[in-house]
Each structure stands twice: as structure tokens, then as C-alpha cells.
Scaffold this motif. Structure first.
Motif, PDB file in Angstrom:
ATOM      1  N   SER A 256      -4.793   2.406  -3.324  1.00  0.00           N
ATOM      2  CA  SER A 256      -4.660   4.046  -3.463  1.00  0.00           C
ATOM      3  C   SER A 256      -4.527   4.111  -5.662  1.00  0.00           C
ATOM      4  O   SER A 256      -4.310   5.763  -5.446  1.00  0.00           O
ATOM      5  CB  SER A 256      -3.624   4.242  -3.244  1.00  0.00           C
ATOM      6  OG  SER A 256      -2.312   3.484  -3.371  1.00  0.00           O
TER       7      SER A 256
ATOM      8  N   ALA B  80       1.104  -1.572  -0.004  1.00  0.00           N
ATOM      9  CA  ALA B  80       0.489   0.188  -0.046  1.00  0.00           C
ATOM     10  C   ALA B  80       0.651   0.945  -0.357  1.00  0.00           C
ATOM     11  O   ALA B  80       0.650   2.367  -0.070  1.00  0.00           O
ATOM     12  CB  ALA B  80      -1.180   0.075   1.244  1.00  0.00           C
ATOM     13  N   LYS B  81       2.092   1.274   0.552  1.00  0.00           N
ATOM     14  CA  LYS B  81       2.797   2.600   0.590  1.00  0.00           C
ATOM     15  C   LYS B  81       3.975   2.133  -0.211  1.00  0.00           C
ATOM     16  O   LYS B  81       4.894   3.266   0.206  1.00  0.00           O
ATOM     17  CB  LYS B  81       2.991   2.921   2.726  1.00  0.00           C
ATOM     18  CG  LYS B  81       1.990   3.014   2.784  1.00  0.00           C
ATOM     19  CD  LYS B  81       2.278   3.705   4.692  1.00  0.00           C
ATOM     20  CE  LYS B  81       0.792   3.763   5.356  1.00  0.00           C
ATOM     21  NZ  LYS B  81       0.586   5.525   5.595  1.00  0.00           N
TER      22      LYS B  81
END
Length: 113
Positions: A88, A47-48
Motif C-alpha cells: 500500500s 498491511a494495515k
């Protein structure tokens, strides 16, 4: 080519040598192909995580599979990349599907970063 391998092929014509080598090493390439495919299909960007390194890793896997005569195809490659992206990137995926269906993998790479 090692001495023993040369000795085995000394009386063969080039076509027969190639066929014999394919038979000898086909199992190894199949195993490598399966391992690469497994890594590719399980790829997902954290995710990051950063898009660039993730996509470069996937493009490298596609290229390695192609060298083993396993052609994935442009559309399926794009699908695998898009599915590997985290939530995202949902807006990027929507935009891509609407506008950039014909770009190559490196163009996707440039668009993600």
C-alpha cells in the motif's frame, strides 16, 4: 565496577584495562548485535499497520546497532525501511526514490504519517 573486576585491574594502566574489558565482553556485544540485526532485517510493517510506530522501531534498532559500533549507512538504512513497507506504500516509495533521496530517517518518518 564490582570488587572482583576492580581487583583484576588494579595493576593495569587504563589502555590495558579497556583492552581486557573488550576481550571479556566482545562475545556478548556480538550476540546482541546479531539479535538486533536479525530483528532489523526481518522487520516488516503489517498491511494495515501504522507507519510511525513501525519506523520508530526501525530507527531505534539502527541507533542501537550504531552504539555497538555497527554502522549501517544512510542509503542502506533507507533501503531497509522502504523494503519493510507494505504494498500500500508503493506510491510513497516511488515518490521517495524520485524526490527525497537525501533525507534522513526522521524525515522519512515524518513523510510516512
Amino acid at each position: 565496577m564490582g570488587y572482583e573486576l576492580q581487583r583484576q585491574h588494579q595493576d593495569m594502566n587504563p589502555t590495558a584495562i579497556i583492552e581486557h574489558l573488550k576481550k571479556m565482553y566482545y562475545g556478548q556485544s556480538k550476540t546482541v548485535r546479531c539479535q538486533l540485526s536479525k530483528r532489523l532485517f526481518r522487520s516488516s510493517m503489517p498491511a494495515k499497520g501504522q507507519g510511525g510506530p513501525h519506523l520508530l522501531k526501525m530507527i531505534d534498532l539502527f541507533e542501537q546497532l550504531e552504539m555497538l559500533e555497527c554502522k549501517i549507512g544512510k542509503t542502506f538504512s533507507q533501503d531497509l525501511i522502504l523494503e519493510s513497507l507494505p504494498e500500500s506504500f508503493s506510491q510513497f516509495i516511488v515518490n521517495f526514490n524520485m524526490n527525497k533521496m537525501n533525507c534522513d530517517l526522521h524525515e522519512i518518518l515524518n513523510s510516512v504519517d
